[in-house]
Design an enzyme around this catalytic site. Sequence first.
Site, PDB file in Angstrom:
ATOM      1  N   THR A   1       8.631   0.114   1.005  1.00 13.62           N
ATOM      2  CA  THR A   1       7.561  -1.210   1.356  1.00 13.62           C
ATOM      3  C   THR A   1       7.651  -1.400   2.559  1.00 13.62           C
ATOM      4  O   THR A   1       8.424  -0.970   3.458  1.00 13.62           O
ATOM      5  CB  THR A   1       8.055  -2.112  -0.129  1.00 13.62           C
ATOM      6  N   ASN A   2       6.831  -2.958   2.854  1.00 18.60           N
ATOM      7  CA  ASN A   2       7.251  -3.858   3.663  1.00 18.60           C
ATOM      8  C   ASN A   2       7.897  -5.096   4.279  1.00 18.60           C
ATOM      9  O   ASN A   2       7.584  -5.710   3.201  1.00 18.60           O
ATOM     10  CB  ASN A   2       6.204  -3.386   4.669  1.00 18.60           C
ATOM     11  N   ARG A   3       7.491  -5.888   5.176  1.00 16.79           N
ATOM     12  CA  ARG A   3       8.037  -7.558   4.997  1.00 16.79           C
ATOM     13  C   ARG A   3       7.254  -8.125   4.978  1.00 16.79           C
ATOM     14  O   ARG A   3       7.443  -9.459   4.982  1.00 16.79           O
ATOM     15  CB  ARG A   3       8.545  -6.967   6.463  1.00 16.79           C
TER      16      ARG A   3
END
Length: 399
Positions: A210-212
């Site tokens: 995933t990402n931030r």
Amino acid sequence: MILRDKSIILGVTGGIAAYKAVEIASRLVKGGAQVDVVMTPAATHFVGALTFQAITGRPVAIEMFALLRETDIAHVSLAKRADLLIIAPLTANTLAKLAHGLADNLLTAVALDTRAPLLLAPAMESGMWENPLTQENLTRLRQVRDVVVVGPATGRLASGAMGVGRMAEPAEIVDAARWVLGRMGLLKEKKVVVTSGGTREPLDPVRVFTNRSSGRMGVALAAAARDAGAEVTLIHTSGGPPVPWGVRAVEVETAQEMRDAVLEAVAEADALIMAAAVADYRPAQTSEQKIKKTSGPLVVQMERTPDILAEVAARRAELPRLRAVIGFAAETEHVVENARDKLRRKRLELIVANDARAAMGAETNQVTLIAADGSVEELPLLPKEQVAERIIARLATLL
Ligand code: C5P
């Protein structure tokens, strides 16, 4: 913005939740509204008028007969010019009075007199709420008045029992107030689809890539579009801020799921705002079982995910209603140049360029808006809520 300079009457009736009305008053005042609190005599047993007076900076009205001493009958004029009447908490008793046109205290008199929409936040014991008489009163009131009801929620009640009847949270009530006030706004009758959050691409049953992204920008956009009167569908991933009141939410996890949800929603939409941080790559293979660790390295082959905006661009001819597609360009270098290029490739009406490092997960954002006509508008560093309002203002001109 939507609350600024609005005249809101906050009616407070006699329930334990009356103390929470203080937070409602505070939130409305912070939003820039002029708040006049009208308490029933019973409410004063639960919370002091002085508290409301200090927070709103305006006198609190309680006594019906104090009215007669005033020369300009201020609270009658108040009823006439109010943009909204919120009653929170609303007891079963006051609801019954509203449904039958009683005006035996100042609040019920103001409620009967005003033509402003009514926003009600009932709070009472489950037995009272579920009583067919209470339900009938609500139905009756809805038939004759513009009424919006928030809650009640299920939870711990004043008696200590668990059940339905808890007043909705102040934040939710204020959010609902924004929806009511915005209904006739610039985007009235427009359908807007907003995506938010970072997608999650599974590797195995317990691991994801995933990402931030926090989902804050997308949720702020959904709220701002809702405040402007739009019918909003928010396609979001889990873990973001709460879904704004009055917004239809579709929760997804992967880029593929988001693609499917977006393509379905845009068929009816006037606008699409792709604020989500969609993964560009996902594991080419996902394991049914948890991948066991070994002493050696793990090599994961990644493959491309569908590019949602590119797919929407390819279908524009079949989507005549879709007049505005807004994308985000989260870059870490050459922000504006890359954004311009993306605007063309993805056939967007507007692109919001920002520095991914500064924006992701933060409460503020500094963006540049680049339109298909070549115009460039650089906004200052602003809270994401304000960035969202500026983008929605641009959307209104596009539509
Ligand atoms: O090409 P790039 O991913 O940088 O473009 C960013 C914009 O495209 C964002 O608006 C994002 O939501 C959208 N996007 C998409 N599908 C993807 C990746 C990004 O629609 N697979």
